[in-house]
Design a protein around this motif. Sequence first.
Motif, PDB file in Angstrom:
ATOM      1  N   LYS A   1      75.629 -14.649   5.386  1.00  0.00           N
ATOM      2  CA  LYS A   1      74.541 -13.938   6.054  1.00  0.00           C
ATOM      3  C   LYS A   1      74.730 -12.432   5.947  1.00  0.00           C
ATOM      4  CE  LYS A   1      73.111 -17.534   9.238  1.00  0.00           C
ATOM      5  NZ  LYS A   1      72.914 -17.954  10.608  1.00  0.00           N
ATOM      6  N   LYS A   2      75.970 -11.953   6.039  1.00  0.00           N
ATOM      7  CA  LYS A   2      76.229 -10.520   5.920  1.00  0.00           C
ATOM      8  C   LYS A   2      75.869 -10.042   4.519  1.00  0.00           C
ATOM      9  CE  LYS A   2      79.647  -6.858   6.442  1.00  0.00           C
ATOM     10  NZ  LYS A   2      78.704  -5.912   5.955  1.00  0.00           N
ATOM     11  N   LYS A   3      76.228 -10.827   3.508  1.00  0.00           N
ATOM     12  CA  LYS A   3      75.888 -10.457   2.142  1.00  0.00           C
ATOM     13  C   LYS A   3      74.371 -10.390   1.969  1.00  0.00           C
ATOM     14  CE  LYS A   3      80.082 -12.318   0.061  1.00  0.00           C
ATOM     15  NZ  LYS A   3      80.647 -13.387  -0.757  1.00  0.00           N
ATOM     16  N   ALA A   4      73.668 -11.353   2.516  1.00  0.00           N
ATOM     17  CA  ALA A   4      72.207 -11.368   2.423  1.00  0.00           C
ATOM     18  C   ALA A   4      71.619 -10.182   3.179  1.00  0.00           C
ATOM     19  CB  ALA A   4      71.652 -12.682   2.975  1.00  0.00           C
ATOM     20  N   PHE A   5      72.196  -9.883   4.347  1.00  0.00           N
ATOM     21  CA  PHE A   5      71.733  -8.738   5.134  1.00  0.00           C
ATOM     22  C   PHE A   5      71.943  -7.441   4.358  1.00  0.00           C
ATOM     23  CE2 PHE A   5      72.632  -5.340   8.199  1.00  0.00           C
ATOM     24  CZ  PHE A   5      71.471  -5.356   8.944  1.00  0.00           C
ATOM     25  N   ASP A   6      73.142  -7.259   3.806  1.00  0.00           N
ATOM     26  CA  ASP A   6      73.447  -6.052   3.032  1.00  0.00           C
ATOM     27  C   ASP A   6      72.524  -5.926   1.820  1.00  0.00           C
ATOM     28  OD1 ASP A   6      75.436  -5.380   4.818  1.00  0.00           O
ATOM     29  OD2 ASP A   6      77.073  -6.118   3.560  1.00  0.00           O
ATOM     30  N   LYS A   7      72.260  -7.047   1.166  1.00  0.00           N
ATOM     31  CA  LYS A   7      71.374  -7.041   0.000  1.00  0.00           C
ATOM     32  C   LYS A   7      69.955  -6.642   0.412  1.00  0.00           C
ATOM     33  CE  LYS A   7      70.083  -9.942  -3.913  1.00  0.00           C
ATOM     34  NZ  LYS A   7      70.221 -11.240  -4.555  1.00  0.00           N
ATOM     35  N   SER A   8      69.506  -7.134   1.556  1.00  0.00           N
ATOM     36  CA  SER A   8      68.173  -6.779   2.054  1.00  0.00           C
ATOM     37  C   SER A   8      68.093  -5.296   2.395  1.00  0.00           C
ATOM     38  CB  SER A   8      67.827  -7.610   3.292  1.00  0.00           C
ATOM     39  OG  SER A   8      67.713  -8.969   2.956  1.00  0.00           O
ATOM     40  N   ILE A   9      69.139  -4.758   3.005  1.00  0.00           N
ATOM     41  CA  ILE A   9      69.167  -3.331   3.348  1.00  0.00           C
ATOM     42  C   ILE A   9      69.101  -2.493   2.078  1.00  0.00           C
ATOM     43  CG2 ILE A   9      70.594  -1.473   4.314  1.00  0.00           C
ATOM     44  CD1 ILE A   9      69.228  -3.210   6.429  1.00  0.00           C
ATOM     45  N   GLN A  10      69.847  -2.873   1.061  1.00  0.00           N
ATOM     46  CA  GLN A  10      69.811  -2.142  -0.211  1.00  0.00           C
ATOM     47  C   GLN A  10      68.421  -2.183  -0.830  1.00  0.00           C
ATOM     48  OE1 GLN A  10      72.691  -0.283   0.242  1.00  0.00           O
ATOM     49  NE2 GLN A  10      72.456  -0.199  -1.944  1.00  0.00           N
ATOM     50  N   ALA A  11      67.765  -3.341  -0.764  1.00  0.00           N
ATOM     51  CA  ALA A  11      66.412  -3.470  -1.309  1.00  0.00           C
ATOM     52  C   ALA A  11      65.436  -2.572  -0.548  1.00  0.00           C
ATOM     53  CB  ALA A  11      65.949  -4.931  -1.251  1.00  0.00           C
ATOM     54  N   LEU A  12      65.580  -2.508   0.781  1.00  0.00           N
ATOM     55  CA  LEU A  12      64.707  -1.649   1.577  1.00  0.00           C
ATOM     56  C   LEU A  12      64.933  -0.174   1.255  1.00  0.00           C
ATOM     57  CD1 LEU A  12      64.891  -3.493   5.013  1.00  0.00           C
ATOM     58  CD2 LEU A  12      62.897  -3.287   3.521  1.00  0.00           C
ATOM     59  N   LYS A  13      66.180   0.212   1.060  1.00  0.00           N
ATOM     60  CA  LYS A  13      66.487   1.601   0.693  1.00  0.00           C
ATOM     61  C   LYS A  13      65.873   1.942  -0.661  1.00  0.00           C
ATOM     62  CE  LYS A  13      70.776   2.169   3.291  1.00  0.00           C
ATOM     63  NZ  LYS A  13      72.232   2.379   3.201  1.00  0.00           N
ATOM     64  N   LEU A  14      65.969   1.024  -1.613  1.00  0.00           N
ATOM     65  CA  LEU A  14      65.397   1.242  -2.936  1.00  0.00           C
ATOM     66  C   LEU A  14      63.880   1.368  -2.855  1.00  0.00           C
ATOM     67  CD1 LEU A  14      65.915   1.480  -5.977  1.00  0.00           C
ATOM     68  CD2 LEU A  14      65.786  -1.007  -6.114  1.00  0.00           C
ATOM     69  N   LEU A  15      63.256   0.531  -2.049  1.00  0.00           N
ATOM     70  CA  LEU A  15      61.809   0.623  -1.860  1.00  0.00           C
ATOM     71  C   LEU A  15      61.428   1.975  -1.261  1.00  0.00           C
ATOM     72  CD1 LEU A  15      60.918  -2.937  -0.526  1.00  0.00           C
ATOM     73  CD2 LEU A  15      60.225  -1.929  -2.706  1.00  0.00           C
ATOM     74  N   ASP A  16      62.219   2.452  -0.317  1.00  0.00           N
ATOM     75  CA  ASP A  16      61.941   3.747   0.297  1.00  0.00           C
ATOM     76  C   ASP A  16      62.028   4.876  -0.729  1.00  0.00           C
ATOM     77  OD1 ASP A  16      61.366   5.302   2.716  1.00  0.00           O
ATOM     78  OD2 ASP A  16      63.379   6.129   2.400  1.00  0.00           O
ATOM     79  N   VAL A  17      63.050   4.832  -1.573  1.00  0.00           N
ATOM     80  CA  VAL A  17      63.201   5.847  -2.616  1.00  0.00           C
ATOM     81  C   VAL A  17      61.994   5.816  -3.557  1.00  0.00           C
ATOM     82  CG1 VAL A  17      64.550   6.477  -4.668  1.00  0.00           C
ATOM     83  CG2 VAL A  17      65.714   5.958  -2.521  1.00  0.00           C
ATOM     84  N   ASN A  18      61.598   4.623  -3.961  1.00  0.00           N
ATOM     85  CA  ASN A  18      60.442   4.493  -4.854  1.00  0.00           C
ATOM     86  C   ASN A  18      59.156   4.958  -4.184  1.00  0.00           C
ATOM     87  OD1 ASN A  18      61.729   3.567  -7.184  1.00  0.00           O
ATOM     88  ND2 ASN A  18      61.794   1.490  -6.399  1.00  0.00           N
ATOM     89  N   GLU A  19      59.018   4.674  -2.894  1.00  0.00           N
ATOM     90  CA  GLU A  19      57.836   5.123  -2.166  1.00  0.00           C
ATOM     91  C   GLU A  19      57.777   6.656  -2.145  1.00  0.00           C
ATOM     92  OE1 GLU A  19      55.695   4.595   2.196  1.00  0.00           O
ATOM     93  OE2 GLU A  19      57.818   4.110   1.982  1.00  0.00           O
ATOM     94  N   GLN A  20      58.903   7.298  -1.909  1.00  0.00           N
ATOM     95  CA  GLN A  20      58.935   8.765  -1.883  1.00  0.00           C
ATOM     96  C   GLN A  20      58.570   9.344  -3.258  1.00  0.00           C
ATOM     97  OE1 GLN A  20      59.087  10.355   0.991  1.00  0.00           O
ATOM     98  NE2 GLN A  20      59.330   8.336   1.917  1.00  0.00           N
ATOM     99  N   LYS A  21      59.045   8.710  -4.312  1.00  0.00           N
ATOM    100  CA  LYS A  21      58.703   9.160  -5.670  1.00  0.00           C
ATOM    101  C   LYS A  21      57.203   9.029  -5.925  1.00  0.00           C
ATOM    102  CE  LYS A  21      63.126   8.108  -7.892  1.00  0.00           C
ATOM    103  NZ  LYS A  21      63.798   7.244  -8.883  1.00  0.00           N
ATOM    104  N   ILE A  22      56.634   7.923  -5.489  1.00  0.00           N
ATOM    105  CA  ILE A  22      55.200   7.696  -5.682  1.00  0.00           C
ATOM    106  C   ILE A  22      54.392   8.716  -4.885  1.00  0.00           C
ATOM    107  CG2 ILE A  22      53.298   6.090  -5.185  1.00  0.00           C
ATOM    108  CD1 ILE A  22      55.302   3.814  -5.925  1.00  0.00           C
ATOM    109  N   LYS A  23      54.815   8.991  -3.648  1.00  0.00           N
ATOM    110  CA  LYS A  23      54.113   9.986  -2.833  1.00  0.00           C
ATOM    111  C   LYS A  23      54.157  11.358  -3.500  1.00  0.00           C
ATOM    112  CE  LYS A  23      54.543   7.883   1.741  1.00  0.00           C
ATOM    113  NZ  LYS A  23      55.151   8.003   3.074  1.00  0.00           N
ATOM    114  N   LEU A  24      55.307  11.707  -4.048  1.00  0.00           N
ATOM    115  CA  LEU A  24      55.431  12.996  -4.738  1.00  0.00           C
ATOM    116  C   LEU A  24      54.525  13.028  -5.969  1.00  0.00           C
ATOM    117  CD1 LEU A  24      56.765  15.759  -5.027  1.00  0.00           C
ATOM    118  CD2 LEU A  24      58.625  14.643  -6.282  1.00  0.00           C
TER     119      LEU A  24
END
Length: 70
Positions: free
Chosen positions: A24-47
């Motif tokens: 579960k911790k591995k899945a949680f960590d993987k989900s957090i990484q995916a959310l961070k990546l989505l946030d980075v991509n969202e910021q790039k798209i906004k720019l």
Amino acid sequence: MIPFITIDEIRKVIRESEAKASIKKKAFDKSIQALKLLDVNEQKIKLTLKMIDTARQSIFHNLMKESGTG
């Protein structure tokens, strides 16, 4: 008869619980990484969208200036 829990049974339950928690911790960590990546991509798209809007305004401004109405 009185039911007893043996040390081996407790150890087994602890090991199984630890394995489940680890998964579960591995899945949680993987989900957090995916959310961070989505946030980075969202910021790039906004720019990118902001840059497109700026270019659009600049083109429109130049068009109006060239036509003598600006």
